[in-house]
Design an enzyme around this catalytic site. Structure first.
Site, PDB file in Angstrom:
ATOM      1  N   LYS A 148       0.833  -1.200   0.000  1.00 20.90           N
ATOM      2  CA  LYS A 148       0.000   0.000   0.000  1.00 20.90           C
ATOM      3  C   LYS A 148       0.877   1.264   0.000  1.00 20.90           C
ATOM      4  CE  LYS A 148      -3.613  -2.442   2.650  1.00 20.90           C
ATOM      5  NZ  LYS A 148      -4.444  -2.389   3.882  1.00 20.90           N
ATOM      6  N   TYR A 172     -11.999  -2.859  -2.873  1.00 20.51           N
ATOM      7  CA  TYR A 172     -12.529  -3.060  -1.509  1.00 20.51           C
ATOM      8  C   TYR A 172     -14.061  -3.172  -1.478  1.00 20.51           C
ATOM      9  CZ  TYR A 172      -8.035  -2.400   0.929  1.00 20.51           C
ATOM     10  OH  TYR A 172      -6.754  -2.545   1.423  1.00 20.51           O
ATOM     11  N   ASN A 212      -1.449  -0.305   7.597  1.00 23.29           N
ATOM     12  CA  ASN A 212      -0.867  -1.646   7.807  1.00 23.29           C
ATOM     13  C   ASN A 212      -0.084  -2.178   6.602  1.00 23.29           C
ATOM     14  OD1 ASN A 212      -3.014  -2.322   6.201  1.00 23.29           O
ATOM     15  ND2 ASN A 212      -4.009  -3.666   7.677  1.00 23.29           N
ATOM     16  N   HIS A 268      -1.506  -5.603   1.576  1.00 28.69           N
ATOM     17  CA  HIS A 268      -2.761  -6.339   1.405  1.00 28.69           C
ATOM     18  C   HIS A 268      -2.459  -7.715   0.828  1.00 28.69           C
ATOM     19  CE1 HIS A 268      -6.745  -7.496  -0.024  1.00 28.69           C
ATOM     20  NE2 HIS A 268      -6.129  -7.849  -1.146  1.00 28.69           N
ATOM     21  N   GLU A 313      -9.176 -10.587  -7.488  1.00 32.78           N
ATOM     22  CA  GLU A 313      -8.234  -9.468  -7.355  1.00 32.78           C
ATOM     23  C   GLU A 313      -7.157  -9.508  -8.440  1.00 32.78           C
ATOM     24  OE1 GLU A 313      -9.061  -8.906  -2.558  1.00 32.78           O
ATOM     25  OE2 GLU A 313      -7.120  -9.722  -3.183  1.00 32.78           O
TER      26      GLU A 313
HETATM   27  P1  RTP Z   1      -6.310  -7.103   4.063  1.00 27.34           P
HETATM   28  O1  RTP Z   1      -7.381  -7.666   3.137  1.00 27.34           O
HETATM   29  O2  RTP Z   1      -5.851  -5.725   3.690  1.00 27.34           O
HETATM   30  O3  RTP Z   1      -5.213  -8.050   4.364  1.00 27.34           O
HETATM   31  O4  RTP Z   1      -7.025  -6.873   5.413  1.00 27.34           O
HETATM   32  P2  RTP Z   1      -7.928  -7.896   6.122  1.00 27.34           P
HETATM   33  O5  RTP Z   1      -8.654  -8.777   5.177  1.00 27.34           O
HETATM   34  O6  RTP Z   1      -7.066  -8.517   7.139  1.00 27.34           O
HETATM   35  O7  RTP Z   1      -8.964  -6.901   6.791  1.00 27.34           O
HETATM   36  P3  RTP Z   1     -10.285  -6.272   6.206  1.00 27.34           P
HETATM   37  O8  RTP Z   1     -11.258  -6.321   7.308  1.00 27.34           O
HETATM   38  O9  RTP Z   1     -10.637  -6.852   4.888  1.00 27.34           O
HETATM   39  O10 RTP Z   1      -9.847  -4.774   6.026  1.00 27.34           O
HETATM   40  C1  RTP Z   1      -9.206  -4.336   4.875  1.00 27.34           C
HETATM   41  C2  RTP Z   1      -8.330  -3.168   5.222  1.00 27.34           C
HETATM   42  O11 RTP Z   1      -9.127  -2.124   5.753  1.00 27.34           O
HETATM   43  C3  RTP Z   1      -8.370  -1.390   6.692  1.00 27.34           C
HETATM   44  N1  RTP Z   1      -9.086  -1.322   7.936  1.00 27.34           N
HETATM   45  N2  RTP Z   1      -9.230  -0.220   8.627  1.00 27.34           N
HETATM   46  N3  RTP Z   1     -10.953   0.019  11.761  1.00 27.34           N
HETATM   47  C4  RTP Z   1     -10.289   0.452  10.722  1.00 27.34           C
HETATM   48  O12 RTP Z   1      -9.966   1.601  10.587  1.00 27.34           O
HETATM   49  C5  RTP Z   1      -9.936  -0.521   9.711  1.00 27.34           C
HETATM   50  N4  RTP Z   1     -10.236  -1.801   9.688  1.00 27.34           N
HETATM   51  C6  RTP Z   1      -9.705  -2.307   8.554  1.00 27.34           C
HETATM   52  C7  RTP Z   1      -7.043  -2.062   6.856  1.00 27.34           C
HETATM   53  O13 RTP Z   1      -6.096  -1.389   6.049  1.00 27.34           O
HETATM   54  C8  RTP Z   1      -7.301  -3.453   6.308  1.00 27.34           C
HETATM   55  O14 RTP Z   1      -6.124  -4.019   5.816  1.00 27.34           O
END
Ligand code: RTP
Length: 155
Positions: free
Chosen positions: A16, A56, A119, A122, A133
């Site tokens: 990112k 997203y 973070n 992705h 994707e």
């Molecule tokens: P990723 O796909 O990026 O690996 O992340 P993930 O599935 O572990 O988590 P997901 O729930 O799909 O969230 C995607 C991205 O959204 C951002 N995020 N911000 N509370 C918040 O502000 C929040 N929660 C999630 C993060 O950048 C996350 O990687």
């Protein structure tokens, strides 16, 4: 046994804008490469906000959706496809938990990030999202099929 590239799965991994701006591209690529996974596509792109929203789309009801899409489109992203046995699930393991406060030391987010909104990386979370994707970010001809000599020692 004989190894054919076709038997390996592929996942979509993106560094990112925060990871790019912090100079962590080589560090992140290195972790996937040293593990034994194979890079089959890579490019640097600044996604439009509309493109980020497509990427997203599963999160569109979440309160952080808008900020997240603004952030992803705020600068260069390194988009990649990595290939190897179990790369979708194990790639997530290398990356670590979504919230860097909870990711283990030794993982990319555990070692290199502090807050969930920054973070740095992705990774696709399953076979269907990996396919979707990869199709969203890459044209088929951008994916390279090849055998590396290392493979005969990794498998
Ligand atoms: P990723 O796909 O990026 O690996 O992340 P993930 O599935 O572990 O988590 P997901 O729930 O799909 O969230 C995607 C991205 O959204 C951002 N995020 N911000 N509370 C918040 O502000 C929040 N929660 C999630 C993060 O950048 C996350 O990687």
């Amino acid at each position: 046994h004989e190894v054919h590239a076709a038997e390996f799965e592929r996942t979509f991994i993106a560094i990112k804008p925060d990871g790019v701006q912090r100079g962590l591209i080589a560090e992140i690529i290195s972790r996937f490469e040293r593990k034994g996974y194979k890079l089959v596509a890579i490019k640097v792109v600044i996604p439009s906000k509309e493109f980020a929203q497509k990427h997203y789309h599963d999160l569109k009801e979440r309160p952080f959706f808008n900020g997240l899409c603004d952030f992803l489109s705020s600068g260069p992203v390194v988009a990649m496809v990595w290939e190897g046995e179990g790369v979708i699930k194990y790639g997530r393991k290398l990356i670590g938990a979504t919230d860097p406060q909870k990711s283990e030391p030794g993982t990319i987010r555990g070692d290199l990030a502090v807050v969930v909104g920054r973070n740095i990386i992705h990774g696709s979370d399953g076979p269907e999202t990996a396919k979707d994707e990869i199709d969203l970010w890459f044209q088929p001809e951008e994916l390279v099929t090849y055998t590396s000599n290392a493979e005969t020692w990794i498998y």
